[in-house]
Structure formats: structure tokens, C-alpha cells
Design a protein around this motif. Structure first.
Motif, PDB file in Angstrom:
ATOM      1  N   PRO A 143      48.617  81.849  70.617  1.00  0.00           N
ATOM      2  CA  PRO A 143      49.649  80.955  70.213  1.00  0.00           C
ATOM      3  C   PRO A 143      49.317  80.222  69.092  1.00  0.00           C
ATOM      4  O   PRO A 143      48.136  80.111  68.883  1.00  0.00           O
ATOM      5  CB  PRO A 143      49.848  79.930  71.413  1.00  0.00           C
ATOM      6  CG  PRO A 143      48.646  80.474  72.495  1.00  0.00           C
ATOM      7  CD  PRO A 143      47.894  81.587  71.709  1.00  0.00           C
ATOM      8  N   ASP A 144      50.072  79.298  68.373  1.00  0.00           N
ATOM      9  CA  ASP A 144      50.042  78.506  67.421  1.00  0.00           C
ATOM     10  C   ASP A 144      51.191  77.566  67.498  1.00  0.00           C
ATOM     11  O   ASP A 144      51.836  77.513  68.509  1.00  0.00           O
ATOM     12  CB  ASP A 144      50.135  79.174  66.101  1.00  0.00           C
ATOM     13  CG  ASP A 144      49.464  78.392  65.076  1.00  0.00           C
ATOM     14  OD1 ASP A 144      48.272  78.119  64.833  1.00  0.00           O
ATOM     15  OD2 ASP A 144      50.308  77.785  63.997  1.00  0.00           O
ATOM     16  N   ARG A 184      42.210  77.586  78.561  1.00  0.00           N
ATOM     17  CA  ARG A 184      42.761  77.992  77.400  1.00  0.00           C
ATOM     18  C   ARG A 184      43.532  76.974  76.826  1.00  0.00           C
ATOM     19  O   ARG A 184      43.627  76.772  75.764  1.00  0.00           O
ATOM     20  CB  ARG A 184      43.411  79.467  77.201  1.00  0.00           C
ATOM     21  CG  ARG A 184      44.160  79.673  75.988  1.00  0.00           C
ATOM     22  CD  ARG A 184      42.776  79.867  74.890  1.00  0.00           C
ATOM     23  NE  ARG A 184      43.478  80.079  73.469  1.00  0.00           N
ATOM     24  CZ  ARG A 184      43.963  79.108  72.719  1.00  0.00           C
ATOM     25  NH1 ARG A 184      43.837  77.889  72.964  1.00  0.00           N
ATOM     26  NH2 ARG A 184      44.547  79.517  71.340  1.00  0.00           N
ATOM     27  N   GLY A 216      50.661  64.352  65.009  1.00  0.00           N
ATOM     28  CA  GLY A 216      50.986  65.720  65.820  1.00  0.00           C
ATOM     29  C   GLY A 216      50.725  65.374  67.433  1.00  0.00           C
ATOM     30  O   GLY A 216      49.420  65.131  67.497  1.00  0.00           O
ATOM     31  N   GLY A 221      46.475  68.152  69.298  1.00  0.00           N
ATOM     32  CA  GLY A 221      46.549  66.884  69.286  1.00  0.00           C
ATOM     33  C   GLY A 221      46.495  66.151  70.493  1.00  0.00           C
ATOM     34  O   GLY A 221      45.695  65.406  71.001  1.00  0.00           O
ATOM     35  N   LYS A 260      57.073  62.232  76.673  1.00  0.00           N
ATOM     36  CA  LYS A 260      57.332  63.024  75.664  1.00  0.00           C
ATOM     37  C   LYS A 260      57.820  64.545  76.289  1.00  0.00           C
ATOM     38  O   LYS A 260      58.775  65.089  75.787  1.00  0.00           O
ATOM     39  CB  LYS A 260      56.006  63.721  74.695  1.00  0.00           C
ATOM     40  CG  LYS A 260      56.328  64.909  73.849  1.00  0.00           C
ATOM     41  CD  LYS A 260      56.480  64.503  72.366  1.00  0.00           C
ATOM     42  CE  LYS A 260      56.506  65.932  71.568  1.00  0.00           C
ATOM     43  NZ  LYS A 260      57.053  65.987  70.609  1.00  0.00           N
ATOM     44  N   ASN A 286      55.090  59.148  59.685  1.00  0.00           N
ATOM     45  CA  ASN A 286      53.982  59.922  59.561  1.00  0.00           C
ATOM     46  C   ASN A 286      53.018  59.778  58.085  1.00  0.00           C
ATOM     47  O   ASN A 286      51.931  59.858  58.467  1.00  0.00           O
ATOM     48  CB  ASN A 286      54.230  61.446  59.338  1.00  0.00           C
ATOM     49  CG  ASN A 286      54.510  61.919  60.901  1.00  0.00           C
ATOM     50  OD1 ASN A 286      53.322  61.906  61.548  1.00  0.00           O
ATOM     51  ND2 ASN A 286      55.680  62.513  61.490  1.00  0.00           N
ATOM     52  N   LEU A 302      50.575  69.924  60.691  1.00  0.00           N
ATOM     53  CA  LEU A 302      50.743  71.130  59.768  1.00  0.00           C
ATOM     54  C   LEU A 302      49.768  70.757  58.553  1.00  0.00           C
ATOM     55  O   LEU A 302      49.205  69.814  58.684  1.00  0.00           O
ATOM     56  CB  LEU A 302      52.296  70.996  59.094  1.00  0.00           C
ATOM     57  CG  LEU A 302      53.254  71.458  60.432  1.00  0.00           C
ATOM     58  CD1 LEU A 302      54.666  71.297  59.939  1.00  0.00           C
ATOM     59  CD2 LEU A 302      53.005  72.861  61.025  1.00  0.00           C
ATOM     60  N   ASN A 349      38.773  72.739  65.164  1.00  0.00           N
ATOM     61  CA  ASN A 349      39.868  73.423  66.209  1.00  0.00           C
ATOM     62  C   ASN A 349      39.328  74.816  66.474  1.00  0.00           C
ATOM     63  O   ASN A 349      40.318  75.434  66.951  1.00  0.00           O
ATOM     64  CB  ASN A 349      41.410  73.377  65.247  1.00  0.00           C
ATOM     65  CG  ASN A 349      41.313  74.394  64.075  1.00  0.00           C
ATOM     66  OD1 ASN A 349      40.748  75.303  64.153  1.00  0.00           O
ATOM     67  ND2 ASN A 349      42.105  74.141  63.275  1.00  0.00           N
TER      68      ASN A 349
HETATM   69  P1  NAD Z   1      52.279  72.614  68.778  1.00  0.00           P
HETATM   70  O1  NAD Z   1      53.609  73.253  68.576  1.00  0.00           O
HETATM   71  O2  NAD Z   1      51.874  72.311  70.502  1.00  0.00           O
HETATM   72  O3  NAD Z   1      52.391  70.825  68.453  1.00  0.00           O
HETATM   73  C1  NAD Z   1      52.709  70.760  67.120  1.00  0.00           C
HETATM   74  C2  NAD Z   1      53.056  69.073  66.862  1.00  0.00           C
HETATM   75  O4  NAD Z   1      53.171  68.712  65.831  1.00  0.00           O
HETATM   76  C3  NAD Z   1      54.249  68.831  67.891  1.00  0.00           C
HETATM   77  O5  NAD Z   1      53.841  67.324  68.395  1.00  0.00           O
HETATM   78  C4  NAD Z   1      55.271  68.456  66.756  1.00  0.00           C
HETATM   79  O6  NAD Z   1      56.124  67.637  66.907  1.00  0.00           O
HETATM   80  C5  NAD Z   1      54.235  67.780  65.376  1.00  0.00           C
HETATM   81  N1  NAD Z   1      54.726  68.246  64.175  1.00  0.00           N
HETATM   82  C6  NAD Z   1      55.424  69.120  63.807  1.00  0.00           C
HETATM   83  N2  NAD Z   1      55.844  68.762  62.366  1.00  0.00           N
HETATM   84  C7  NAD Z   1      55.279  67.497  62.282  1.00  0.00           C
HETATM   85  C8  NAD Z   1      55.405  66.807  60.913  1.00  0.00           C
HETATM   86  N3  NAD Z   1      56.115  67.333  59.870  1.00  0.00           N
HETATM   87  N4  NAD Z   1      54.910  65.502  60.880  1.00  0.00           N
HETATM   88  C9  NAD Z   1      53.959  65.206  62.342  1.00  0.00           C
HETATM   89  N5  NAD Z   1      54.184  66.119  63.375  1.00  0.00           N
HETATM   90  C10 NAD Z   1      54.796  67.112  63.339  1.00  0.00           C
HETATM   91  O7  NAD Z   1      51.318  73.113  67.880  1.00  0.00           O
HETATM   92  P2  NAD Z   1      49.711  73.244  68.080  1.00  0.00           P
HETATM   93  O8  NAD Z   1      49.355  74.315  68.629  1.00  0.00           O
HETATM   94  O9  NAD Z   1      49.063  71.793  68.725  1.00  0.00           O
HETATM   95  O10 NAD Z   1      49.267  73.248  66.493  1.00  0.00           O
HETATM   96  C11 NAD Z   1      48.870  71.950  65.580  1.00  0.00           C
HETATM   97  C12 NAD Z   1      47.962  72.330  64.596  1.00  0.00           C
HETATM   98  O11 NAD Z   1      46.838  72.780  65.234  1.00  0.00           O
HETATM   99  C13 NAD Z   1      48.367  73.518  63.807  1.00  0.00           C
HETATM  100  O12 NAD Z   1      47.865  73.224  62.331  1.00  0.00           O
HETATM  101  C14 NAD Z   1      47.805  74.899  64.174  1.00  0.00           C
HETATM  102  O13 NAD Z   1      47.576  75.946  63.410  1.00  0.00           O
HETATM  103  C15 NAD Z   1      46.321  74.239  64.592  1.00  0.00           C
HETATM  104  N6  NAD Z   1      45.845  74.961  65.656  1.00  0.00           N
HETATM  105  C16 NAD Z   1      46.401  75.336  67.114  1.00  0.00           C
HETATM  106  C17 NAD Z   1      45.658  75.873  67.823  1.00  0.00           C
HETATM  107  C18 NAD Z   1      46.086  76.326  69.339  1.00  0.00           C
HETATM  108  O14 NAD Z   1      45.278  76.948  70.092  1.00  0.00           O
HETATM  109  N7  NAD Z   1      47.348  75.812  69.698  1.00  0.00           N
HETATM  110  C19 NAD Z   1      44.133  76.483  67.455  1.00  0.00           C
HETATM  111  C20 NAD Z   1      43.806  76.029  66.198  1.00  0.00           C
HETATM  112  C21 NAD Z   1      44.606  75.454  65.390  1.00  0.00           C
END
Ligand code: NAD
Length: 427
Positions: A143-144, A184, A216, A221, A260, A286, A302, A349
Motif C-alpha cells: 500500500p501507499d 503491518r 498528513g 502520520g 476523522k 498546511n 506528499l 519511513n
Molecule cells: P494515507 O493515504 O494513509 O494518508 C495520506 C494523508 O495525507 C491523509 O490524511 C490525507 O488527507 C493527507 N493529505 C493528502 N494530500 C495532502 C495535502 N496536500 N496536504 C496535507 N495533507 C494531505 O497515506 P500514507 O500511507 O500515510 O502515506 C503518506 C506518505 O507516507 C506518502 O508520502 C507515502 O509515500 C509515505 N509512506 C507510506 C508508507 C505506508 O506504509 N503507508 C510507507 C512509506 C512511506
């Protein structure tokens, strides 16, 4: 930024590699994605029409093992973004010493505009297009942004239907009952939290006096700040795509998460059981959140949010990059000059891919580890990786990002050299 995100990622590898005396052959090897697939994904919509979405999968570099990396659903997905993310996965897997190369996938879509059934059909369509490109021994998605365990479950199911075998190791981040690993779900946030604990030891941070802002509030986060709050840190600012909230007194992270889940918005509430009340706060954008005077800033949304334009306004002492690529490369020198310590994405991360690796290893061996086993192994890997990077930061007087990239490039270099380089064949 004048260049696209992929060119920016390449520049960073070049600059850091050259300054760390990494051989030009190895740097050159990292300039070229091994293979990238673009596919049109037809999806039957609920109204009976067929819509075509564009999907990508990039296998960037597989010197150290099969390629590994998430799939993103977002309207701004592009080929360049997928390639940049795949390059960062290559570096990340090497930083934490996993037997993986780097990959990434994405679909240009706003999933908020799809019904649950359209989302399932899109996810299955992605796998039908990529079924001969991905696989448990070649390229393993996860997932991402805006993809989750349920989507991974649909994708694994579609792959198994096409191949007519049980192959849970084709994808990680699945629901636990479908071969997912315990631990996970919060692994990315937990990895970042473990990095902060190591940083706190080095810098003598007192949690009760350390403020945290997170941009985020998704998978990465939320869990990072939940664990930090449990350890006594004060979370004073939180945002999502619609904006943010700030309070000197700090927020109760779990209340905001509960709200949320209910309203799909970040709102400043305190909840007792299911009853939530609004608490004192300031609404912030933001952009404002990034420039708050806090101790720890966690960009977790992002890429490209801190640029040469706003870097000089950042007041945090530490930045923990839960998001991939939140700081553009031309902002690095400004951030370094200000003395801000950045725990870079490729370390901060990496908990997510590390537990994805545990999931894959369990799927292949037929094991099911306990949550304690997963947490212990994750802690061991994150502590060791942090120590490897920190050691180089101190011994070579480099930023943590430079040190992490150097650790990774040296490890990938050892893999390339093991096949023989120009020096070997000419001697
Ligand atoms: P997610 O979809 O669970 O959450 C994304 C969050 O960011 C949401 O709260 C969304 O509302 C917010 N968001 C989106 N656009 C935004 C903006 N323009 N300004 C502020 N907030 C915004 O995604 P996630 O999995 O938590 O991923 C977030 C970041 O972490 C990404 O860069 C991703 O590549 C990275 N990441 C995720 C994982 C994972 O295991 N999920 C692993 C490594 C890195």
C-alpha cells in the motif's frame, strides 16, 4: 523547482554519490530505471459506462533482490513520480539492509470519486494489466497513499485467480486473515517513532518538553504521532488535505483520529467514548503548519512541500520525513545551513517496507509471527539502521540524508562489484 520530481531525485543521488566518492559506475547504474510498464486500465463504472484509467509500475533496480514498493492512487500520479518513488525505494531497502531492490506503482485517479465497487474493479484491473510484470520472486507491491489492506487483498486475490495458485507473497500489506502480518498496519509510523527515540537519546530530548506537528493524518502520520504521544511527546498541530489545527496545549491524537474516521475531517475535538467536544484551537493551513515554531516537524503527506522558497521559514529543530520526498533537493542546503536535523525518508519511513518484508518472508516460509516478534525484529532493524547512518553522520561530518544515501549506495555498489566492474575485467 525547475525540474520534475524524478530529475530532482536523480540529482540528489548524483550529488551525494560524488561527494561520498561512490564509483561513477555505481552512480550511473542508479540513473536508469530497469523497466517501467504503463497500462490502460478499463473499469466498468456503476452507471454501466467504461472508463480508462492510466496505471504505472516501475521496477527500478533489482541488484539486491526482487523489487519492492507500494501502489499509490492519486490524481497527481505521473510516470516521473512513480520512477522517483521507485528510486527512493531502492535506496531505502538498502539503508535498512533488506534483500530487495526498489519499485513503485501508481494509478491516476481520485479514489474519493469512486464507489467501493468501482474501487475494487479498478484494483483488479490494475492486477490484470500487471500480472506478468509483478510476482513474489520479481516485484512485490504494497500500500501507499490512498491504498490500504482491503485493496491489497483484492489485488492478491486477482493475481491468484489469474495464476491459479495461492501466492500471498505477491503483495504485502494484506488483511491479516488473508496472509497479512500482524504489525503491518502501524509499521511505517512505528519505524518513524523508533527513529525519534534514537534521536532523543543522541540529543537528550525530554518528551514532555518536545512539541510535534504532523502534516498528513493517514496511515504513516497518525501512527507516528499516536506512538509519540503515548511516549509523552506533545502533539500541537495536525493537518490533512483539507487544512489543519493548532493548540499550544496539545491535542488528544486518538480523539482526532476517531472524529476523522467519523466525519472524514481533522477536527479539534476531545472524545470520551463516543461523545466528542470541540476544544480550543486555531485553524491553520498546511503551509502555516510547516512553518510553526515546534521541535519536531513530521511531513507525512506528499512530496515537495518544503522547497527553496519556504525552507528559510522552517523553525522546527528536527524534521522526520514520514512522507517520501517532502523536501526538494534545492532546499537541502538551506535546511542544513539552519542546523535542522532531518531524519530522511529513506530511513524514517522504512518501518513499512521492513514489516512488508516480514510479511513476505512469513508467506514464503508458512510462518505466522506474533505481534511481539514483529515489534522486536522491527525495533532491532530500525535501531541498527539508525546507528549505521548516525555513525557515518559523525565520522564523515555529513547530514543524515547524505549518510543514509551513502550507506545505501555503498551496499548496492558491493552488489554491483560482486558481478565485476571495469577494474576487475581490465586487471
Ligand atoms: P494515507 O493515504 O494513509 O494518508 C495520506 C494523508 O495525507 C491523509 O490524511 C490525507 O488527507 C493527507 N493529505 C493528502 N494530500 C495532502 C495535502 N496536500 N496536504 C496535507 N495533507 C494531505 O497515506 P500514507 O500511507 O500515510 O502515506 C503518506 C506518505 O507516507 C506518502 O508520502 C507515502 O509515500 C509515505 N509512506 C507510506 C508508507 C505506508 O506504509 N503507508 C510507507 C512509506 C512511506
Amino acid at each position: 523547482m525547475s525540474t520534475d520530481v524524478f530529475s530532482d531525485a536523480l540529482n540528489r543521488v548524483k550529488q551525494i554519490g560524488e561527494s561520498a566518492d561512490v564509483s561513477p559506475e555505481i552512480i550511473e547504474g542508479l540513473m536508469h530505471p530497469k523497466a517501467t510498464m504503463t497500462a490502460s486500465l478499463p473499469v466498468r463504472m456503476d452507471d454501466g459506462s467504461t472508463k480508462h484509467f492510466t496505471g504505472y509500475r516501475c521496477q527500478y533496480n533489482n541488484v539486491l533482490g526482487p523489487t519492492k514498493g507500494g501502489i499509490r492512487y492519486h490524481p497527481d500520479v505521473s510516470l516521473e513520480e512513480v520512477q522517483a518513488l521507485a528510486l527512493w525505494m531502492t535506496i531505502k531497502c538498502a539503508v535498512v539492509g533488506l534483500p530487495y531492490g526498489g519499485g513503485k506503482g501508481g494509478v491516476i485517479v481520485d479514489p474519493k470519486h469512486l464507489s467501493p465497487m468501482e474501487l475494487e474493479r479498478l484494483s483488479r484491473s490494475y492486477v490484470r494489466a500487471m500480472a506478468d510484470f509483478i510476482g513474489p520472486q520479481t516485484d512485490i507491491p504494497a500500500p501507499d497513499v490512498y491504498t490500504n489492506a482491503r485493496i491489497m487483498g483484492w489485488m492478491a486475490d486477482e493475481y491468484e485467480a489469474i495464476k491459479r495458485v495461492k501466492a500471498p507473497g505477491v503483495i504485502t500489506g494484506k488483511p491479516v486473515r488473508l496472509g497479512g502480518s500482524l504489525g503491518r498496519d502501524d509499521a511505517t509510523g512505528r519505524g518513524a517513532y523508533l527513529c525519534v527515540l534514537e534521536l532523543a537519546k543522541k540529543k537528550g530530548l525530554n518528551p514532555a518538553e518536545t512539541t510535534v506537528a504532523v502534516q498528513g493524518f493517514g496511515n504513516g502520520g497518525y501512527h507516528a504521532v499516536r506512538l509519540l504521544q503515548d511516549a509523552g511527546y506533545k502533539v500541537v498541530a495536525i493537518s490533512d488535505s483539507q487544512g489543519g489545527i493548532y493548540s499550544d496545549n496539545g491535542f488528544d491524537v486518538n480523539s482526532i483520529y476517531q472524529e476523522k474516521q467519523r466525519s472524514r475531517r481533522v477536527r479539534a475535538v476531545y472524545c470520551e467514548h463516543s461523545v466528542c467536544e470541540l476544544v480550543d484551537h486555531k485553524s491553520i493551513s498546511n503551509e502555516e503548519l510547516l512553518e510553526l515554531d515546534v521541535d519536531i516537524l513530521i511531513p507525512a503527506a506528499l512530496e515537495g512541500v518544503i522547497t527553496a522558497k519556504n525552507a528559510a521559514n522552517i523553525k522546527a529543530k528536527y524534521i522526520v520525513e514520514v512522507a517520501n520526498g517532502p523536501i526538494e533537493s534545492d532546499a537541502d542546503p538551506i535546511i542544513d545551513e539552519k542546523g535542522i536535523v532531518v531524519i530522511p525518508d529513506v530511513l524514517a519511513n522504512a518501518g513499512g517496507v521492513t514489516v512488508s518484508y516480514f510479511e513476505w518472508a512469513q508467506n514464503r516460509a508458512g510462518y505466522a509471527w506474533t505481534l511481539e516478534e514483529v515489534h522486536q525484529r522491527l525495533e532491532h532493524i530500525m535501531q541498527k539502521s539508525f546507528a549505521d547512518v548516525w555513525e557515518l553522520t559523525e565520522s564523515e561530518n555529513r547530514s543524515m540524508r547524505d549518510a543514509a544515501y551513502t550507506v545505501a549506495m555503498r551496499r548496492i555498489g558491493q552488489g554491483i562489484e560482486a558481478h565485476g566492474t571495469r577494474d576487475y575485467f581490465n586487471s
